[in-house]
Design a protein around this motif. Structure first.
Motif, PDB file in Angstrom:
ATOM      1  N   ASP A 150     -41.767 -72.066 -90.518  1.00  0.00           N
ATOM      2  CA  ASP A 150     -42.146 -72.995 -91.586  1.00  0.00           C
ATOM      3  C   ASP A 150     -43.224 -74.005 -91.196  1.00  0.00           C
ATOM      4  N   HIS A 208     -45.771 -68.695 -90.563  1.00  0.00           N
ATOM      5  CA  HIS A 208     -45.901 -69.651 -91.661  1.00  0.00           C
ATOM      6  C   HIS A 208     -47.344 -69.720 -92.155  1.00  0.00           C
ATOM      7  N   TRP A 213     -43.093 -76.545 -89.180  1.00  0.00           N
ATOM      8  CA  TRP A 213     -42.651 -77.905 -88.868  1.00  0.00           C
ATOM      9  C   TRP A 213     -43.042 -78.282 -87.434  1.00  0.00           C
ATOM     10  N   ASN A 266     -42.671 -81.685 -84.487  1.00  0.00           N
ATOM     11  CA  ASN A 266     -41.917 -82.907 -84.246  1.00  0.00           C
ATOM     12  C   ASN A 266     -42.684 -83.843 -83.327  1.00  0.00           C
ATOM     13  N   ARG A 319     -45.832 -75.756 -83.409  1.00  0.00           N
ATOM     14  CA  ARG A 319     -45.116 -75.830 -84.674  1.00  0.00           C
ATOM     15  C   ARG A 319     -44.079 -74.718 -84.749  1.00  0.00           C
ATOM     16  N   ARG A 320     -43.079 -74.918 -85.572  1.00  0.00           N
ATOM     17  CA  ARG A 320     -42.040 -73.912 -85.756  1.00  0.00           C
ATOM     18  C   ARG A 320     -42.644 -72.696 -86.462  1.00  0.00           C
ATOM     19  N   ASP A 361     -42.113 -87.073 -94.331  1.00  0.00           N
ATOM     20  CA  ASP A 361     -41.424 -86.818 -93.062  1.00  0.00           C
ATOM     21  C   ASP A 361     -42.405 -86.387 -91.977  1.00  0.00           C
ATOM     22  N   LYS A 362     -43.427 -85.602 -92.345  1.00  0.00           N
ATOM     23  CA  LYS A 362     -44.438 -85.195 -91.371  1.00  0.00           C
ATOM     24  C   LYS A 362     -45.320 -86.378 -90.969  1.00  0.00           C
ATOM     25  N   GLU A 411     -43.274 -88.374 -88.523  1.00  0.00           N
ATOM     26  CA  GLU A 411     -43.101 -87.673 -87.242  1.00  0.00           C
ATOM     27  C   GLU A 411     -44.379 -87.750 -86.407  1.00  0.00           C
TER      28      GLU A 411
END
Length: 466
Positions: free
Chosen positions: A407, A188, A409, A411, A403-404, A290-291, A294
């Protein structure tokens, strides 16, 4: 009298024109204070809004003069725009075009000032204004040498078969000749970094734009020291064939008279030493809602007290309206989320602060490295990804939030895990990271280190002028 003796007696007049963004202006002002401390005059070009904001941090008002510039209004930008903090990141190219329109204004100021030296970043047209006045143009970039070398070495394009464009797979690994193989990008991050190779402004990509800044300068200056970035600055000097001067860490310790706002002092004093988690992402970073939520939920999971200073996320006017449902009630007494500006250096120096979650901006990382707090890294964009790797894999002095891959992301569990890793005394990884962080803190906090680099920089500048 030798050349060095003649140079040491030469009083400089330096003009400073950083990009109009806090993350650029603050390092320029910190360097200005160091030069003024040694008796050199500085003319600092900025806007009216930032003039008022930075006046308390001008430690030598008898030698550092703020020169206000007028930013013309342009359709497409908010009324009253003066800095990048007033616009979204997507508006950066348009904002740069507005600053380009200020070249006549800057030219008139420089002609009136007649400085010996002009420090600039992001404005490749400054050298053409400086040289006719006999002034030496110095490209002073806030990018770390490691990030510049990873992302912008010309050899990257030479890897490509004729007619092919760069893709993310090539950015996953460092370019040929890069000094350290442990530094890399995630998928990403590589995809986001491809933006540097797309048209940015006036038909140029960001890469071409920055390379032009390098090409036009007489010397290239970085805020760092050889002990950390020597291999990367040598790499750049070889590939770009430009003289590079290192200014050192430019640690601008708050004056003894500086005091933290009473509300933050009183709040932090209520917790034991090294227990508070502090999070701030600079003056320009805005998270998706959303981030934002989180991240806060991760802080809540730790059970530790926390102070968060973030701008309201996209779509929210205030941080309060963006908080997770029931969050404020659950963390009452141990968690504060604030949407305004805070005195970061003084907060980091408070004994209660034990952990700093950073977006990996250059100034923030240097401030963190010279304080006791542990570092948790959540880089927010492009070159900051490489800066994060420099701390986590090269210096091994901090930990990144997982992070993923596809992308980016993250959590709440990954936020919790990273904080616990550096704060937990029983963590084997955390023990190594804390030891390395302490080693670099002790090294960089030496006033003699900072002074020797600044003194050497002054001598180099005087030699260029002499």
């Amino acid at each position: 009298m030798s050349s060095s003796q003649r140079s040491s007696n030469l009083a400089l007049h330096v003009a400073m024109f950083p990009f109009l963004a806090g993350g650029h202006q603050i390092p320029f002002l910190q360097l200005s204070n160091k030069l003024a401390q040694r008796g050199h005059r500085v003319s600092f070009l900025l806007t009216n809004k930032t003039k008022l904001k930075f006046e308390p941090y001008n430690l030598y008002p008898n030698l550092i003069t703020f020169i206000p510039l007028t930013v013309p209004h342009t359709d497409g930008l908010p009324l009253g725009t003066e800095t990048m903090a007033d616009v979204s990141r997507s508006m950066a190219p348009l904002f740069l075009k507005v600053i380009d329109k200020m070249s006549d204004q800057v030219d008139a100021v420089l002609r009136d000032l007649k400085p010996n030296i002009v420090f600039y970043d992001f404005f490749h047209w400054i050298p053409s204004l400086a040289r006719p006045l006999g002034a030496i143009p110095i490209f002073y970039t806030i990018l770390d040498p490691v990030a510049f070398a990873y992302l912008f070495l010309p050899v990257r394009e030479l890897q490509l078969p004729k007619g092919e464009n760069l893709d993310e797979t090539l950015l996953l690994q460092p370019p040929p000749g890069f000094p350290d193989s442990s530094i890399y990008l995630h998928l990403h991050e590589a995809r986001e970094s491809l933006e540097f190779y797309k048209e940015f402004i006036s038909g140029m990509t960001t890469v071409e734009f920055l390379r032009k800044c390098v090409k036009e300068c007489d010397a290239w200056c970085f805020r760092t020291c050889r002990e950390i970035d020597g291999a990367f600055s040598d790499c750049l000097e070889t590939h770009y064939e430009k003289q590079i001067v290192l200014a050192g860490p430019v640690i601008d310790f708050p004056p003894a008279s500086s005091t933290l706002e009473e509300r933050w002092t009183n709040w932090l004093d209520g917790f034991k030493t090294g227990s508070v988690v502090y999070c701030a992402f600079g003056s320009e970073c805005v998270l998706e809602k959303d981030k934002f939520q989180e991240l806060l939920l991760g802080f809540e999971m730790t059970g530790l007290p926390f102070l968060v200073a973030l701008k309201p996320p996209f779509g929210a006017e205030t941080v309060e309206e963006a908080l997770p449902e029931g969050f404020q009630e659950r963390v009452e007494g141990r968690g504060v989320v604030y949407g305004g500006w805070v005195q970061q250096q003084l907060i980091l120096r408070h004994p209660s602060v034990g952990c700093f979650i950073s977006h990996c901006g250059s100034s923030s990382l240097w401030e963190a490295l010279v304080n006791e707090c542990q570092l948790v890294l959540l880089p927010q964009g492009t070159e900051l990804f490489v800066s994060a790797r420099r701390i986590s894999t090269y210096l091994k002095a901090g930990v990144e939030i997982e992070r993923r891959e596809e992308d980016g992301w993250f959590n709440r569990e990954s936020v919790f895990k990273a904080i616990k890793m550096v704060m937990d005394e029983d963590s084997k990884v955390g023990t190594e990271i804390r030891a390395n962080k302490t080693k670099w803190k002790d090294f960089l906090s030496q006033e003699s280190l900072d002074s020797s680099y600044i003194d050497n920089l002054v001598l180099k500048l005087q030699d260029l002028v002499d």
